[in-house]
Design an enzyme around this catalytic site. Structure first.
Site, mmCIF file in Angstrom:
data_model
loop_
_atom_site.group_PDB
_atom_site.id
_atom_site.type_symbol
_atom_site.label_atom_id
_atom_site.label_comp_id
_atom_site.label_asym_id
_atom_site.label_seq_id
_atom_site.Cartn_x
_atom_site.Cartn_y
_atom_site.Cartn_z
ATOM 1 N N HIS A 1 0.855 -1.184 0.000
ATOM 2 C CA HIS A 1 0.000 0.000 0.000
ATOM 3 C C HIS A 1 0.896 1.242 0.000
ATOM 4 O O HIS A 1 2.033 1.201 0.484
ATOM 5 C CB HIS A 1 -0.893 0.020 1.248
ATOM 6 N N GLU B 1 0.966 3.893 1.788
ATOM 7 C CA GLU B 1 1.453 4.361 3.096
ATOM 8 C C GLU B 1 2.632 3.512 3.588
ATOM 9 O O GLU B 1 3.601 4.035 4.141
ATOM 10 C CB GLU B 1 0.326 4.300 4.144
ATOM 11 N N CYS C 1 -5.888 1.941 5.936
ATOM 12 C CA CYS C 1 -6.530 0.687 6.349
ATOM 13 C C CYS C 1 -5.931 0.208 7.675
ATOM 14 O O CYS C 1 -5.073 0.862 8.254
ATOM 15 C CB CYS C 1 -6.322 -0.375 5.269
ATOM 16 N N CYS D 1 -2.011 -0.326 7.426
ATOM 17 C CA CYS D 1 -1.269 0.939 7.354
ATOM 18 C C CYS D 1 -1.408 1.724 8.654
ATOM 19 O O CYS D 1 -0.453 2.364 9.094
ATOM 20 C CB CYS D 1 -1.744 1.754 6.154
HETATM 21 ZN ZN LIG Z 1 -3.323 0.237 3.712
#
Ligand SMILES: [Zn+2]
Length: 152
Positions: A52, A54, A82, A85
């Protein structure tokens, strides 16, 4: 901090993801007004569930700063982080999380739950939401519409 300026760079990253057929989420990590890292989701390209935006900016920032603690940093993300993260944000001790649009299905900075400012872990971040929300969510909607249309 000029939240809009840094968020516009995160949106540029999201656009790069969009152009590659990735879920269009971008992130930028800033310390003392300096951009330390910027990245976009590349889960498809890398076939890596953890990639992801992040996570990628946190990894790169730790490498560049030579230190795992990212005190006094600002993490900008186009979409609410999420659970993975958000967990990484706590682990890296990121001080400020700024995101554009909420993610009612997966967001863990207040939507589904609040991991980054829970008061129950050993670190809490400041959260600012809704920066350039419209632009951040528009590119997501466009992506998922294109995806649905292509499956018809
Ligand atoms: Zn994430």
């Amino acid at each position: 901090m000029d939240h809009k300026f840094y968020m516009s760079l995160a949106i540029e990253e999201a656009q790069k993801a969009y152009n590659k057929g990735e879920v269009p989420i971008g992130a930028v990590l800033v310390v003392d007004g300096q951009i330390i890292s910027r990245a976009h989701n590349n889960r498809e390209e890398s076939q890596q569930a953890l990639n992801h935006a992040e996570i990628l900016v946190i990894k790169e920032a730790c490498e560049k700063m030579g230190f795992w603690r990212l005190d006094n940093t600002y993490l900008y993300s186009t979409i609410e982080p999420c659970m993975m993260c958000s967990g990484a944000i706590v682990q890296a001790r990121i001080e400020n999380v700024i995101f554009g649009a909420r993610d009612p299905k997966n967001g863990c900075c207040g939507s589904k739950m609040n991991i980054v400012a829970s008061g129950i872990f050993n670190h809490d971040a400041n959260i600012v939401s809704g920066i350039m929300e419209e632009e951040c969510s528009k590119i997501m909607k466009k992506f998922f519409k294109k995806l649905r249309d292509s499956k018809r």
